[in-house]
Design an enzyme around this catalytic site. Sequence first.
Site, PDB file in Angstrom:
ATOM      1  N   GLY A  10      -0.422  -5.330   7.644  1.00 54.94           N
ATOM      2  CA  GLY A  10      -0.789  -6.466   6.783  1.00 54.94           C
ATOM      3  C   GLY A  10       0.122  -7.661   7.008  1.00 54.94           C
ATOM      4  CB  ALA A  11       2.135  -8.659   9.895  1.00 53.98           C
ATOM      5  CB  SER A  13      -1.786 -13.019   4.249  1.00 50.88           C
ATOM      6  OG  SER A  13      -1.913 -11.856   3.475  1.00 50.88           O
ATOM      7  N   GLY A  16       4.255  -9.917   4.280  1.00 56.82           N
ATOM      8  CA  GLY A  16       4.220  -9.343   5.625  1.00 56.82           C
ATOM      9  C   GLY A  16       4.325 -10.416   6.699  1.00 56.82           C
ATOM     10  CG  ASN A  89       3.469  -6.064   3.781  1.00 60.14           C
ATOM     11  OD1 ASN A  89       4.063  -6.448   2.771  1.00 60.14           O
ATOM     12  ND2 ASN A  89       2.455  -6.741   4.315  1.00 60.14           N
ATOM     13  CB  THR A 113      -5.426   0.805   1.036  1.00 56.18           C
ATOM     14  OG1 THR A 113      -6.841   0.826   1.016  1.00 56.18           O
ATOM     15  CG2 THR A 113      -4.920  -0.367   1.836  1.00 56.18           C
ATOM     16  CE1 TYR A 170     -10.826   3.204  -9.568  1.00 55.36           C
ATOM     17  CE2 TYR A 170     -11.810   1.021  -9.643  1.00 55.36           C
ATOM     18  CZ  TYR A 170     -11.010   1.963  -9.010  1.00 55.36           C
ATOM     19  OH  TYR A 170     -10.399   1.640  -7.826  1.00 55.36           O
TER      20      TYR A 170
HETATM   21  N1  LIG Z   1       2.970 -10.310  -4.417  1.00 54.37           N
HETATM   22  C1  LIG Z   1       3.390  -9.542  -5.416  1.00 54.37           C
HETATM   23  O1  LIG Z   1       3.593 -10.016  -6.533  1.00 54.37           O
HETATM   24  C2  LIG Z   1       3.658  -8.089  -5.185  1.00 54.37           C
HETATM   25  C3  LIG Z   1       4.223  -7.364  -6.244  1.00 54.37           C
HETATM   26  C4  LIG Z   1       4.467  -6.020  -6.055  1.00 54.37           C
HETATM   27  C5  LIG Z   1       4.194  -5.432  -4.836  1.00 54.37           C
HETATM   28  N2  LIG Z   1       3.645  -6.167  -3.846  1.00 54.37           N
HETATM   29  C6  LIG Z   1       3.363  -5.472  -2.581  1.00 54.37           C
HETATM   30  O2  LIG Z   1       3.792  -6.264  -1.506  1.00 54.37           O
HETATM   31  C7  LIG Z   1       2.983  -6.003  -0.354  1.00 54.37           C
HETATM   32  C8  LIG Z   1       2.499  -7.304   0.240  1.00 54.37           C
HETATM   33  O3  LIG Z   1       1.708  -7.994  -0.720  1.00 54.37           O
HETATM   34  P1  LIG Z   1       1.455  -9.574  -0.663  1.00 54.37           P
HETATM   35  O4  LIG Z   1       1.810 -10.097  -1.999  1.00 54.37           O
HETATM   36  O5  LIG Z   1       2.089 -10.154   0.519  1.00 54.37           O
HETATM   37  O6  LIG Z   1      -0.149  -9.611  -0.585  1.00 54.37           O
HETATM   38  P2  LIG Z   1      -1.152 -10.097   0.582  1.00 54.37           P
HETATM   39  O7  LIG Z   1      -0.776 -11.438   1.037  1.00 54.37           O
HETATM   40  O8  LIG Z   1      -2.537  -9.896   0.076  1.00 54.37           O
HETATM   41  O9  LIG Z   1      -0.858  -9.050   1.715  1.00 54.37           O
HETATM   42  C9  LIG Z   1      -1.496  -7.817   1.779  1.00 54.37           C
HETATM   43  C10 LIG Z   1      -1.849  -7.578   3.218  1.00 54.37           C
HETATM   44  O10 LIG Z   1      -2.406  -6.274   3.314  1.00 54.37           O
HETATM   45  C11 LIG Z   1      -3.512  -6.358   4.181  1.00 54.37           C
HETATM   46  N3  LIG Z   1      -4.438  -5.263   3.965  1.00 54.37           N
HETATM   47  C12 LIG Z   1      -5.111  -4.936   2.836  1.00 54.37           C
HETATM   48  N4  LIG Z   1      -5.882  -3.868   3.059  1.00 54.37           N
HETATM   49  C13 LIG Z   1      -5.678  -3.509   4.347  1.00 54.37           C
HETATM   50  C14 LIG Z   1      -6.189  -2.478   5.162  1.00 54.37           C
HETATM   51  N5  LIG Z   1      -7.085  -1.597   4.696  1.00 54.37           N
HETATM   52  N6  LIG Z   1      -5.766  -2.384   6.442  1.00 54.37           N
HETATM   53  C15 LIG Z   1      -4.869  -3.262   6.946  1.00 54.37           C
HETATM   54  N7  LIG Z   1      -4.352  -4.272   6.211  1.00 54.37           N
HETATM   55  C16 LIG Z   1      -4.769  -4.387   4.935  1.00 54.37           C
HETATM   56  C17 LIG Z   1      -4.151  -7.690   3.863  1.00 54.37           C
HETATM   57  O11 LIG Z   1      -4.999  -8.051   4.932  1.00 54.37           O
HETATM   58  P3  LIG Z   1      -6.290  -8.992   4.724  1.00 54.37           P
HETATM   59  O12 LIG Z   1      -5.799 -10.393   4.892  1.00 54.37           O
HETATM   60  O13 LIG Z   1      -7.198  -8.533   5.808  1.00 54.37           O
HETATM   61  O14 LIG Z   1      -6.819  -8.738   3.340  1.00 54.37           O
HETATM   62  C18 LIG Z   1      -2.905  -8.545   3.767  1.00 54.37           C
HETATM   63  O15 LIG Z   1      -2.492  -8.955   5.039  1.00 54.37           O
HETATM   64  C19 LIG Z   1       1.867  -5.076  -0.844  1.00 54.37           C
HETATM   65  O16 LIG Z   1       2.183  -3.749  -0.522  1.00 54.37           O
HETATM   66  C20 LIG Z   1       1.876  -5.262  -2.337  1.00 54.37           C
HETATM   67  O17 LIG Z   1       1.391  -4.122  -3.023  1.00 54.37           O
HETATM   68  C21 LIG Z   1       3.378  -7.472  -3.975  1.00 54.37           C
END
Ligand SMILES: NC(=O)c1ccc[n+]([C@@H]2O[C@H](COP(=O)([O-])OP(=O)(O)OC[C@H]3O[C@@H](n4cnc5c(N)ncnc54)[C@H](OP(=O)(O)O)[C@@H]3O)[C@@H](O)[C@H]2O)c1
Length: 314
Positions: A10-11, A13, A16, A89, A113, A170
């Site tokens: 997930g790099a 956006s 990542g 990530n 996931t 759910y």
């Molecule tokens: N931001 C927060 O407040 C927060 C808080 C707690 C934990 N986190 C954790 O931090 C990590 C990064 O989150 P983020 O905030 O940077 O969100 P994000 O920008 O949505 O990043 C998530 C990434 O995961 C990818 N992804 C989702 N499903 C996937 C799949 N089936 N296969 C491959 N890639 C997939 C997305 O790709 P697409 O672009 O294709 O959708 C996106 O690149 C996550 O693990 C999240 O749970 C974030």
Amino acid sequence: MNQRIVIITGANSGIGKVAATKFAAEGHHVVMACRNLERSRKALDDIRLQTESDQVELMQVDVSSFASIRRFCPEFREKHARLDILIHNAAYFEYGKKEYQLSPDGIELTFATNAFGPFLMTHLLRDSLKKSDDARILNACTDNVMHFLDPKRKIEFDNLRGEHRDNRPYSVYKMYGDSKMALLLLTFKLAEEYRTDGIKINAIIIPGVKLSTETRKKLSFRYRFIATIMNPFWLPVKVMANNYVHICTDDGFRSVTGQAIGKKNSILPPARQQSASDKIREFITFGYVPKYAHDPGNVETIWKMATELIDKPT
Ligand SMILES: NC(=O)c1ccc[n+]([C@@H]2O[C@H](COP(=O)([O-])OP(=O)(O)OC[C@H]3O[C@@H](n4cnc5c(N)ncnc54)[C@H](OP(=O)(O)O)[C@@H]3O)[C@@H](O)[C@H]2O)c1
């Protein structure tokens, strides 16, 4: 500095992407493991441009699909003699979906996931990690797991294969927290299992981090609204991306394994959850690991489920 080979799922956006940029800027070889090549090529170009690095590559993987992971891992092994850093990530979270969804392998999509996909990928990359002299795995967890400080909160183990999809309410938000708790339980157990290989595995407990515009677009109207209001109060993405890099490269973490790491890169102790003052302190600070995560019965249940699932042919 030795160049490390890094996979970040997930790099394309959010955290990542910024972490991939920092690893590349520091001279490491980065494999962006992303599901949508079209969307991700733009991120790849941005990172290459920003860092002037030719050490960034893009590989396709959908971490919710075992078949996709089973394709990705041998492809990676063909290209690279070893793996130094693996960052799980990518995540599916709170997009406001109301209906229970199954992955291609018949697993609740959030769990597929966020927990079982990473588990399979870790398993299939174990040999590549063994070849590193300082292999580190980082699992992106969330402070949502602090809901497990409530002794009534439990993972819905009996509803991860669609068993109650039609007769139980759910909540994707709850499933998200459950799936990240499962990831934490697996982190602790994997750390023990991989210790003799010299592979370190930790989880980072991520608090609210600013969501990029592209990420917010994925949310339902309600959650987009909440995220827009909350965004100014959340941590800059860069802070968390820097934490990823620090935990995966700093000498201070060279022998740290089986830990939950907080937002200031400190190791979170287990919660006591005994006296009223414990409970208040632990709830307010979010700085302790709920007892649930160290319960041997929970570890055993998720471990058994994960190993059975990945052993099935897909
Ligand atoms: N931001 C927060 O407040 C927060 C808080 C707690 C934990 N986190 C954790 O931090 C990590 C990064 O989150 P983020 O905030 O940077 O969100 P994000 O920008 O949505 O990043 C998530 C990434 O995961 C990818 N992804 C989702 N499903 C996937 C799949 N089936 N296969 C491959 N890639 C997939 C997305 O790709 P697409 O672009 O294709 O959708 C996106 O690149 C996550 O693990 C999240 O749970 C974030």
